[in-house]
Design an enzyme around this catalytic site. Structure first.
Site, PDB file in Angstrom:
ATOM      1  N   THR A 199       0.820  -1.212   0.000  1.00 54.29           N
ATOM      2  CA  THR A 199       0.000   0.000   0.000  1.00 54.29           C
ATOM      3  C   THR A 199       0.855   1.263   0.000  1.00 54.29           C
ATOM      4  O   THR A 199       0.648   2.164  -0.811  1.00 54.29           O
ATOM      5  CB  THR A 199      -0.886   0.006   1.265  1.00 54.29           C
ATOM      6  OG1 THR A 199      -1.604  -1.229   1.302  1.00 54.29           O
ATOM      7  CG2 THR A 199      -1.855   1.151   1.242  1.00 54.29           C
ATOM      8  N   VAL A 200       1.832   1.319   0.888  1.00 52.18           N
ATOM      9  CA  VAL A 200       2.596   2.558   1.039  1.00 52.18           C
ATOM     10  C   VAL A 200       3.505   2.782  -0.171  1.00 52.18           C
ATOM     11  O   VAL A 200       3.569   3.884  -0.726  1.00 52.18           O
ATOM     12  CB  VAL A 200       3.422   2.531   2.347  1.00 52.18           C
ATOM     13  CG1 VAL A 200       4.155   3.858   2.521  1.00 52.18           C
ATOM     14  CG2 VAL A 200       2.522   2.273   3.543  1.00 52.18           C
TER      15      VAL A 200
ATOM     16  N   GLU B 220      -3.510  -6.361  11.820  1.00 53.98           N
ATOM     17  CA  GLU B 220      -2.265  -6.954  11.349  1.00 53.98           C
ATOM     18  C   GLU B 220      -2.414  -8.484  11.334  1.00 53.98           C
ATOM     19  O   GLU B 220      -3.284  -9.039  12.017  1.00 53.98           O
ATOM     20  CB  GLU B 220      -1.114  -6.575  12.301  1.00 53.98           C
ATOM     21  CG  GLU B 220      -0.865  -5.092  12.458  1.00 53.98           C
ATOM     22  CD  GLU B 220       0.107  -4.549  11.404  1.00 53.98           C
ATOM     23  OE1 GLU B 220       0.648  -5.339  10.608  1.00 53.98           O
ATOM     24  OE2 GLU B 220       0.287  -3.313  11.365  1.00 53.98           O
TER      25      GLU B 220
ATOM     26  N   LYS C 236       5.694   3.227  18.335  1.00 58.12           N
ATOM     27  CA  LYS C 236       5.619   4.643  17.966  1.00 58.12           C
ATOM     28  C   LYS C 236       5.943   5.533  19.168  1.00 58.12           C
ATOM     29  O   LYS C 236       6.693   6.505  19.062  1.00 58.12           O
ATOM     30  CB  LYS C 236       4.228   4.952  17.405  1.00 58.12           C
ATOM     31  CG  LYS C 236       3.932   4.179  16.117  1.00 58.12           C
ATOM     32  CD  LYS C 236       2.451   4.254  15.727  1.00 58.12           C
ATOM     33  CE  LYS C 236       2.179   3.409  14.488  1.00 58.12           C
ATOM     34  NZ  LYS C 236       0.729   3.229  14.233  1.00 58.12           N
TER      35      LYS C 236
END
Lengths: 428, 428
Positions: free
Chosen positions: A14-15, A192, A207
């Site tokens: 996707t990215v 995921e 993160k």
């Protein structure tokens, strides 16, 4: 105009495809802003035959990410494969060894190997950029590292896993239990392959550990993040929290105090009318608190092709413009080993329990709280059902230990049915 | 470590003293992040004897800002005096002529002279940075110019005058009329010496024009900003808008369409449960919409010593780190003259009017709307008072011209009491 900046893109999920599309769609706009063209010279994915939503015919193809990283016609290695080991790690190291800057969306890689990679990059005068690794399209790494660089940061908070926030929001709005909404999310492809990365707080914890390193000048220390997922959150607690004016979020908090560096990724109650409390669905939010600026709140899409590719492109254009910084905002060799706080800062707590319908039951609980040194802000007892009385308590500030101590005293009262629930209330 | 970056600070009001304090408090932190010390060598203000909340004894003193700008021991000229002409303009020009980078908090200066100053700076290889000029402590210039540089921007919106938002919020929460709250704000020192800069939308319009230039690659064109202040907003409209699920904000909107560049700073209704609608008090909010990233919302303090000084320091540390960009994100000579949109994009409208209590009055209004080509989304008629019936209408999308046309038809119906109120509803 200066020579083009040449990208090698490792990963065509996707990215990666999102990045390809932006560069194809906005070549002129990007060149105008960057002061030079940004081009793709080579791409890499395992399966060349797979149908992808972009024309890749103009790019050299590698099946091995390390080979891509080492190509002479690549200036910047764009790592959008994911995974903290294997090809992602090997190719990132190979890129740095070959003198390439790296732009990555890989939070797991940096949470586990950020210090070593940053030292390797900086020793060679190279940059590692990772805006896309934290909170998707929100330019939070930039805001924290650059925009707020004049501040001593006090606290960094965030809702940084859209899937968890989707699940909690859907439980609340549809009145459905966790297991049901978890299954919905799985079928919608929101989870995921290992769902614990999402619902166990690991992805969001990665993160948070990166934000903490920048904010406090400490080495990334993901192992010190206190992780607690959302699997134990019941629809009852969501409802009762709502009655009391709160919402439950999987909230990351990093702060430094005399106790050391505190990093938590746990379910918390936040006021329903605060920006964090108002955040619904898959959107992300990061709250940055500095001594001069006060509180800055950033909100936006935390995932998806466009937003994540936008973040990658922000980093790429920075590099094209010659904007270069140490990975975590100061030299990696100067980052200090954080002393993890052994206990979290005191906070108000939400307690929910069920009491036997006996005279004096509530008084026994109140007494046990008092004996544990905890004072009560609000208490609410609901109508008895089948001899059982649900009770909600909002405490004044107390430590986690004090709360555990009180709960063990509750057990000795003989009026408790089942286990009490205790959830921290984060003051935002 | 590299040589110190030496600042000359022109203006020792709130912002200037805020910058002094940050540099004195965080010298080591800033040096660690910037890779070199940041020091103040000289300051400038008219009245040296004035008591200021900082120790200035270590700095050279100039009474003339131009002299400060030209000092050989100043690398960066920090202009925090304000005003679009006079000393601010002259000293900024002098700094650029003398080869100094400029960091400024001066929105008026850049709204009026940004193009000329940017061209002057870029011809000499110098930077003009102005994070503090827009939305105080929120790093929005950085987010737009750098973080979202891979996006074609679709729309930029913002509540960027805290005083106006304070007044509107206070009218709503206290139920007080505009004139009363305006006077309160004046006594609290929230208003500029010329209050029209605030309540007339001029200050916020300056900010919007700077964001538009970056977002759309156009020359700053403040004269094309459609300005309408909050002086006509009545407590009745705030209440009625609330009943319909909206709040009234002084909202800046910049967007490009086939009609050209639209820049508006006008009161608008926004959904009360949107981030803009939830913004209370003096806080600022900027919404950035790009084709890849979708919508990013930034929220934070829009004024005050700490937040504004934080923004100045972000720019200063960028310069210390060697991060240099064209003023508006691409070369000033490449910015194009915007074609101002003659008419704003169609939108739903909120209409409030009072009708005579006559049979068929409402039908006449509905008919007039239909004849003007405007369809009704919602209509609400309140109980009659003294022969007068208040009526609220939310229309479907219509142009401002269509609304004006309909309002002139209302006049011909003979059932209208007074003038109708029409306020745009911005879809956020």
């Amino acid at each position: 105009m200066a020579a083009p900046l040449r990208l090698g893109i490792a990963g065509l999920g996707t990215v990666g495809i999102g990045v390809v599309k932006i560069i194809q769609r906005h070549a002129d706009l990007i060149a105008a802003r960057a002061g030079r063209p940004v081009v793709i010279t080579a791409v890499c994915a395992r399966d060349r035959s797979k149908n992808r939503d972009a024309d890749l015919s103009g790019y050299a193809w590698e099946t091995d990410a390390v080979a891509l990283a080492e190509r002479a016609d690549v200036d910047v290695f764009v790592e959008v494969m994911g995974g903290s080991e294997g090809a992602a790690r090997a190719s990132t190291e190979a890129a740095l060894a070959a003198g390439k800057d790296v732009v990555t969306a890989n939070k797991a890689l940096l949470a586990h190997h950020g210090q070593a990679l940053a030292e390797m990059a900086e020793a060679a005068g190279l940059a590692i950029r990772f805006e896309a690794a934290v909170a998707g399209g929100i330019p939070v790494i930039k805001a924290l590292t650059e925009g707020l660089a004049g501040n001593q940061m006090r606290r960094v908070m965030g809702v940084m896993n859209g899937t968890c926030n989707y699940i909690l929001t859907r439980m609340e709005t549809a009145g459905l239990p966790y297991e049901h909404v978890f299954e919905e999310a799985r079928q919608l492809g929101y989870l995921e392959a290992d769902p614990n990365l999402d619902v166990g707080g690991i992805d969001a914890g990665h993160k948070l550990s990166l934000l903490a390193a920048i904010a406090f000048g400490t080495r990334v220390s993901f192992d010190d993040v206190q992780l607690e997922g959302i699997g134990q959150i019941s629809i009852d607690d969501i409802r009762h929290a709502g009655d009391l004016g709160f919402r439950i979020k999987l909230l990351g908090v990093a702060q430094v105090s005399g106790r050391g560096l505190e990093q938590r990724m746990t379910p918390c109650l936040v006021p329903a009318d605060s920006p964090l409390g108002q955040l619904q669905g898959g959107t992300n939010m990061v709250v940055l608190e500095g001594d001069s600026v006060g509180q800055i709140v950033l909100r936006g899409p935390g995932a998806g092709e466009g937003p994540t590719a936008s973040a990658v492109m922000g980093d790429v254009i920075d590099l094209a413009r010659g904007l270069r910084l140490p990975t975590f905002g100061r030299p990696a060799t100067s980052l200090v080993e954080a002393v993890p706080a052994k206990v979290a800062a005191p906070a108000p707590w939400y307690l929910r329990m069920t009491l036997l319908d006996k005279p004096g039951a509530l008084a026994k609980i109140a007494t046990a709280l008092g004996e544990a040194g905890i004072s009560i802000d609000r208490m609410r007892q609901y109508g008895h059902e089948g001899g059982h009385a649900p009770v909600l308590i909002v405490t004044h500030k107390a430590s986690r230990d004090d709360i555990s101590h009180a709960i063990s005293r509750f057990g000795a009262t003989g009026v408790l049915v089942g286990e009490p629930v205790a959830i921290r209330i984060e003051e935002v």
